[in-house]
Design a protein around this motif. Structure first.
Motif, PDB file in Angstrom:
ATOM      1  N   ARG A  45      -6.640  -2.242   4.205  1.00 43.11           N
ATOM      2  CA  ARG A  45      -6.443  -2.612   3.305  1.00 43.11           C
ATOM      3  C   ARG A  45      -6.303  -4.030   2.218  1.00 43.11           C
ATOM      4  NH1 ARG A  45      -1.634  -1.065   4.750  1.00 43.11           N
ATOM      5  NH2 ARG A  45      -0.361  -3.018   4.401  1.00 43.11           N
ATOM      6  N   ASN A  46      -6.084  -4.990   3.375  1.00 44.16           N
ATOM      7  CA  ASN A  46      -6.570  -6.120   2.718  1.00 44.16           C
ATOM      8  C   ASN A  46      -7.709  -6.480   2.321  1.00 44.16           C
ATOM      9  OD1 ASN A  46      -3.562  -7.679   3.094  1.00 44.16           O
ATOM     10  ND2 ASN A  46      -4.428  -7.823   5.454  1.00 44.16           N
ATOM     11  N   ARG A  59     -16.157   6.434 -14.337  1.00 47.09           N
ATOM     12  CA  ARG A  59     -15.017   7.452 -14.025  1.00 47.09           C
ATOM     13  C   ARG A  59     -15.184   8.699 -13.172  1.00 47.09           C
ATOM     14  NH1 ARG A  59     -14.575   6.103 -20.665  1.00 47.09           N
ATOM     15  NH2 ARG A  59     -12.735   5.185 -20.360  1.00 47.09           N
ATOM     16  N   VAL A  60     -16.170   8.400 -12.813  1.00 47.61           N
ATOM     17  CA  VAL A  60     -16.532  10.048 -12.007  1.00 47.61           C
ATOM     18  C   VAL A  60     -17.015   9.674 -10.445  1.00 47.61           C
ATOM     19  CG1 VAL A  60     -17.562  11.263 -14.029  1.00 47.61           C
ATOM     20  CG2 VAL A  60     -19.170   9.964 -12.785  1.00 47.61           C
ATOM     21  N   TRP A  61     -16.764   8.103  -9.913  1.00 46.77           N
ATOM     22  CA  TRP A  61     -17.140   8.395  -8.031  1.00 46.77           C
ATOM     23  C   TRP A  61     -15.857   8.010  -7.783  1.00 46.77           C
ATOM     24  CZ3 TRP A  61     -14.677   4.526  -5.387  1.00 46.77           C
ATOM     25  CH2 TRP A  61     -13.869   2.810  -6.589  1.00 46.77           C
ATOM     26  N   ALA A  62     -16.086   8.406  -6.772  1.00 48.44           N
ATOM     27  CA  ALA A  62     -15.124   8.874  -5.265  1.00 48.44           C
ATOM     28  C   ALA A  62     -15.563   7.993  -4.083  1.00 48.44           C
ATOM     29  CB  ALA A  62     -15.598  10.097  -5.014  1.00 48.44           C
ATOM     30  N   PHE A  63     -13.519   7.620  -4.568  1.00 45.75           N
ATOM     31  CA  PHE A  63     -13.968   6.817  -3.194  1.00 45.75           C
ATOM     32  C   PHE A  63     -13.796   7.225  -1.843  1.00 45.75           C
ATOM     33  CE2 PHE A  63     -12.093   4.179   0.145  1.00 45.75           C
ATOM     34  CZ  PHE A  63     -12.255   3.128   0.059  1.00 45.75           C
ATOM     35  N   GLN A  68      -8.708   3.587   8.685  1.00 42.01           N
ATOM     36  CA  GLN A  68      -9.106   3.965   6.712  1.00 42.01           C
ATOM     37  C   GLN A  68      -8.416   6.007   6.865  1.00 42.01           C
ATOM     38  OE1 GLN A  68     -13.201   5.069   6.049  1.00 42.01           O
ATOM     39  NE2 GLN A  68     -13.521   2.920   6.903  1.00 42.01           N
ATOM     40  N   SER A  69      -7.401   5.587   8.288  1.00 40.26           N
ATOM     41  CA  SER A  69      -6.652   6.700   8.421  1.00 40.26           C
ATOM     42  C   SER A  69      -5.640   7.515   7.443  1.00 40.26           C
ATOM     43  CB  SER A  69      -5.612   7.199   9.630  1.00 40.26           C
ATOM     44  OG  SER A  69      -4.563   8.261   9.529  1.00 40.26           O
ATOM     45  N   LEU A  70      -5.367   8.009   6.658  1.00 39.00           N
ATOM     46  CA  LEU A  70      -4.718   7.720   5.045  1.00 39.00           C
ATOM     47  C   LEU A  70      -3.538   9.550   5.884  1.00 39.00           C
ATOM     48  CD1 LEU A  70      -7.488   8.481   2.128  1.00 39.00           C
ATOM     49  CD2 LEU A  70      -5.690   6.131   3.254  1.00 39.00           C
ATOM     50  N   SER A  71      -2.738   9.282   6.692  1.00 39.02           N
ATOM     51  CA  SER A  71      -1.914  10.452   7.312  1.00 39.02           C
ATOM     52  C   SER A  71      -0.999   9.763   7.235  1.00 39.02           C
ATOM     53  CB  SER A  71      -2.297   9.925   9.116  1.00 39.02           C
ATOM     54  OG  SER A  71      -1.505  11.372   9.418  1.00 39.02           O
ATOM     55  N   PRO A  89      -0.324   6.158   3.860  1.00 40.44           N
ATOM     56  CA  PRO A  89       0.294   6.142   2.392  1.00 40.44           C
ATOM     57  C   PRO A  89       0.305   4.277   1.772  1.00 40.44           C
ATOM     58  CG  PRO A  89       2.035   7.062   3.695  1.00 40.44           C
ATOM     59  CD  PRO A  89       0.605   6.183   5.214  1.00 40.44           C
ATOM     60  N   LYS A  90       0.678   3.500   2.481  1.00 40.92           N
ATOM     61  CA  LYS A  90       0.288   2.212   1.561  1.00 40.92           C
ATOM     62  C   LYS A  90      -1.569   2.188   1.143  1.00 40.92           C
ATOM     63  CE  LYS A  90       3.593  -0.342   4.550  1.00 40.92           C
ATOM     64  NZ  LYS A  90       3.748  -1.216   5.162  1.00 40.92           N
ATOM     65  N   ASN A  91      -2.453   2.810   2.023  1.00 39.12           N
ATOM     66  CA  ASN A  91      -3.826   2.819   1.591  1.00 39.12           C
ATOM     67  C   ASN A  91      -4.460   3.071   0.920  1.00 39.12           C
ATOM     68  OD1 ASN A  91      -3.677   0.798   3.783  1.00 39.12           O
ATOM     69  ND2 ASN A  91      -5.190   1.865   5.525  1.00 39.12           N
ATOM     70  N   ARG A  92      -3.496   4.621   0.854  1.00 39.02           N
ATOM     71  CA  ARG A  92      -3.953   5.424   0.039  1.00 39.02           C
ATOM     72  C   ARG A  92      -3.738   5.455  -1.427  1.00 39.02           C
ATOM     73  NH1 ARG A  92      -0.767   9.834   2.089  1.00 39.02           N
ATOM     74  NH2 ARG A  92      -3.274  10.981   2.749  1.00 39.02           N
ATOM     75  N   ALA A  93      -1.832   4.921  -1.816  1.00 40.36           N
ATOM     76  CA  ALA A  93      -1.508   4.151  -2.745  1.00 40.36           C
ATOM     77  C   ALA A  93      -2.502   2.745  -3.785  1.00 40.36           C
ATOM     78  CB  ALA A  93      -0.082   3.536  -2.711  1.00 40.36           C
TER      79      ALA A  93
END
Length: 170
Positions: free
Chosen positions: A18-19, A49-53, A61-64, A73-77
């Motif tokens: 995240r950092n 406006r169309v790229w995706a991460f 990189q888990s967003l679980s 959830p913090k990384n997802r946000a």
């Protein structure tokens, strides 16, 4: 410590990731984080406006949202605040379907083979890494390379399906 599957954690942790995304890690760099760099690059090539991460299956990189992945959830946000789209559930280390892996490979190749990017300690490595990244992604040549790499996705996807998930030449 272990991940959700019980495998030992190694490499960059979720908080460090995240950092890096935000440019806050002392070892990452000074200046914008990875997300802001992505915005700059995609804006430059007309895809703001169309790229995706894309988050692959790497533990960091888990967003679980499970109890073992409290940083998810913090990384997802952080990502959703900047990226127009978020692609999850991608297999880790999937260069056939991940253009950024090709960009990383080119940067790494420069770091090991091009005398312009000499380094011998951590500080000089950070300088060389930033310069190699700028060479690969910057200017007219960088824009052309990025368009070609991202533009080849559909061809890569079809080949991956044809080979039933097997490794392609990409």
């Amino acid at each position: 410590q272990a991940d959700e599957e019980g495998k030992p954690l190694s490499g960059v942790g979720a908080e460090e990731w995240r950092n890096i995304l935000q440019g806050k890690a002392e070892f990452a760099r000074t200046g914008p984080g990875l997300l802001q760099e992505a915005v700059t690059i995609f804006t430059r090539v007309g895809k703001a406006r169309v790229w995706a991460f894309q988050c692959d299956g790497a533990s960091s990189q888990s967003l679980s949202q499970s109890g073992l992945a409290v940083q998810g959830p913090k990384n997802r946000a952080v990502i959703k605040a900047v990226a127009p789209k978020l692609v999850e559930g991608w297999p880790a280390h999937s260069p056939d379907l991940s253009p950024i892996e090709n960009v990383f490979s080119r940067v790494e190749w420069l770091l090991w083979t091009d005398p312009e990017f000499k380094w011998n300690d951590f500080e000089s490595f950070k300088v060389a890494l930033r310069a190699a990244w700028a060479k690969v992604t910057g200017g007219t040549a960088g824009s052309a390379y990025l368009k070609k790499t991202v533009g080849s996705f559909e061809k890569r996807r079809r080949k991956c399906i044809e080979l039933q998930g097997g490794r392609t030449k990409y």
